[in-house]
Design a protein around this motif. Structure first.
Motif, PDB file in Angstrom:
ATOM      1  N   VAL A  34      40.708  40.227  22.360  1.00  0.00           N
ATOM      2  CA  VAL A  34      41.057  39.758  23.700  1.00  0.00           C
ATOM      3  C   VAL A  34      40.458  38.381  23.952  1.00  0.00           C
ATOM      4  N   LEU A  35      39.187  38.194  23.613  1.00  0.00           N
ATOM      5  CA  LEU A  35      38.526  36.910  23.855  1.00  0.00           C
ATOM      6  C   LEU A  35      39.180  35.775  23.063  1.00  0.00           C
ATOM      7  N   ARG A  36      39.721  36.089  21.916  1.00  0.00           N
ATOM      8  CA  ARG A  36      40.409  35.062  21.126  1.00  0.00           C
ATOM      9  C   ARG A  36      41.781  34.717  21.706  1.00  0.00           C
ATOM     10  N   GLU A  37      42.463  35.700  22.295  1.00  0.00           N
ATOM     11  CA  GLU A  37      43.864  35.516  22.647  1.00  0.00           C
ATOM     12  C   GLU A  37      44.113  35.111  24.098  1.00  0.00           C
ATOM     13  N   VAL A  38      43.147  35.309  24.998  1.00  0.00           N
ATOM     14  CA  VAL A  38      43.362  34.909  26.386  1.00  0.00           C
ATOM     15  C   VAL A  38      43.367  33.384  26.494  1.00  0.00           C
ATOM     16  N   ALA A  39      43.915  32.896  27.609  1.00  0.00           N
ATOM     17  CA  ALA A  39      43.958  31.444  27.833  1.00  0.00           C
ATOM     18  C   ALA A  39      42.628  30.892  28.315  1.00  0.00           C
ATOM     19  N   LEU A  40      41.836  31.740  28.982  1.00  0.00           N
ATOM     20  CA  LEU A  40      40.601  31.278  29.615  1.00  0.00           C
ATOM     21  C   LEU A  40      39.632  32.439  29.725  1.00  0.00           C
ATOM     22  N   ILE A  41      38.341  32.132  29.590  1.00  0.00           N
ATOM     23  CA  ILE A  41      37.289  33.127  29.782  1.00  0.00           C
ATOM     24  C   ILE A  41      36.454  32.724  30.985  1.00  0.00           C
ATOM     25  N   ALA A 115      47.577  42.697  37.086  1.00  0.00           N
ATOM     26  CA  ALA A 115      47.010  43.811  36.326  1.00  0.00           C
ATOM     27  C   ALA A 115      45.565  43.513  35.936  1.00  0.00           C
ATOM     28  N   VAL A 116      44.697  44.477  36.144  1.00  0.00           N
ATOM     29  CA  VAL A 116      43.293  44.364  35.740  1.00  0.00           C
ATOM     30  C   VAL A 116      43.027  45.445  34.698  1.00  0.00           C
ATOM     31  N   VAL A 117      42.601  45.045  33.521  1.00  0.00           N
ATOM     32  CA  VAL A 117      42.441  45.974  32.396  1.00  0.00           C
ATOM     33  C   VAL A 117      41.004  45.962  31.897  1.00  0.00           C
ATOM     34  N   PRO A 118      40.324  47.116  31.877  1.00  0.00           N
ATOM     35  CA  PRO A 118      38.956  47.156  31.343  1.00  0.00           C
ATOM     36  C   PRO A 118      38.961  47.187  29.825  1.00  0.00           C
ATOM     37  N   VAL A 119      38.030  46.456  29.234  1.00  0.00           N
ATOM     38  CA  VAL A 119      37.791  46.518  27.793  1.00  0.00           C
ATOM     39  C   VAL A 119      36.357  47.010  27.642  1.00  0.00           C
ATOM     40  N   PRO A 120      36.159  48.315  27.532  1.00  0.00           N
ATOM     41  CA  PRO A 120      34.813  48.885  27.633  1.00  0.00           C
ATOM     42  C   PRO A 120      33.938  48.582  26.435  1.00  0.00           C
ATOM     43  N   GLY A 121      32.649  48.738  26.669  1.00  0.00           N
ATOM     44  CA  GLY A 121      31.670  48.487  25.615  1.00  0.00           C
ATOM     45  C   GLY A 121      30.274  48.741  26.124  1.00  0.00           C
TER      46      GLY A 121
END
Length: 290
Positions: A34-41, A115-121
């Motif tokens: 996800v961090l690689r593919e999003v447009a912005l962090i 849409a808000v999607v959790p990426v748990p960890g």
């Protein structure tokens, strides 16, 4: 193709991404993708997060989203989301929004239909609870206690009869005084665990009654460093107090017929001398059975 376009969404998606709390090996494969593919962090501290991204060879742009600018900058992120771009939200460590910034951005995004999607960890409170040996079926998270002593003790007084396991975050420079206040309010024999520097080189989990735990931390300045999670066992009725007398229940029933549960339990406690917490639990059970 973006993450959102692959799923058919017209607008972008806000991913709430958990990052390691210490050990970098704890990041998930999904988080890295996800961090690689999003447009912005959107990051709590761009300087801190830049080191994380550099470690994993991620070149996605960073923008600050911290407690001082979150409300103002939310519109900036929202505009990009509504334009179809995906954005990831991260904090300095662990799961965003858990005593970290991000709530306002998530709320704005949901209100706008994004849409808000959790990426748990990783999450420090869950990691601590899972290894503390205290009851974990029911617990409450109090976050950081007030910094001022009077306010801190007042907050502890409000929850001293709470039967669930209590979980707190605390800054290292306040850990000893907070433990001492817990001992004063909860009693020195209340079981507790200090989970410090979780997943890091000097990780420590020390379980002991609050009286012993205070002495241990006071005697070793190394235990007053790093990120701290404090877990305290919930209040339990002393042996012999668990059963309410017939008279106490009679008084409680009379009051319940005239007033709300909380007020009835408080007044019954004044009349009978029985602990309010016991009467309140009994009142809830009697209401549920009626």
């Amino acid at each position: 193709m973006t993450l959102s376009s692959a799923s058919g969404n017209a607008s972008g998606t806000l991913y709430v991404v958990a990052t390691p709390i210490g050990n970098l090996d704890d990041i998930t494969a999904r988080a890295l993708r996800v961090l690689r593919e999003v447009a912005l962090i959107a990051a709590e501290d761009t300087r801190h997060s830049a080191r994380l991204l550099q470690h994993f060879g991620i070149e996605t742009p960073l923008a600050a989203c911290h407690e001082h600018n979150e409300r103002d900058q939310g519109g900036r992120f929202l505009a990009r989301l509504q334009a179809g771009e995906d954005v990831a939200l991260i904090s300095d460590a662990g799961t965003p929004l858990i005593s970290d910034p991000g709530f306002h951005l998530v709320r704005q995004a949901r209100a706008a239909g994004v849409a808000v999607v959790p990426v748990p960890g990783a999450c420090a409170l869950i990691a601590a609870l899972s290894s503390a040996g205290l009851p974990s079926d029911r617990f409450i998270f109090e976050g950081f206690l007030p910094a001022r002593a009077n306010a801190r003790r007042g907050r502890l007084e409000e929850i001293k009869d709470e039967p669930r396991t209590l979980i707190f975050y605390e800054a290292p420079h306040r850990i000893l005084e907070s433990l001492e206040d817990m001992r004063s309010v909860f009693g020195g024999d209340r079981p507790a665990v200090l989970a410090r520097e979780l997943t890091k080189t000097f990780e420590t989990l020390k379980g002991a009654p609050l009286d012993e735990l205070c002495g241990w931390v006071a005697a070793d300045s190394n235990q007053q460093r790093g990120e701290c999670v404090v877990l305290v066992g919930g209040w339990q009725a002393p042996e012999g107090e668990g059963a309410l007398s017939a008279e106490a229940l009679r008084v409680l029933d009379l009051l319940l017929a005239e007033m709300p549960v909380k007020r009835a339990a408080a007044l019954a406690a004044e009349i009978t001398g029985v602990r309010k917490n016991l009467l309140y639990q009994a009142a809830l059970e009697r209401q549920a059975d009626s």
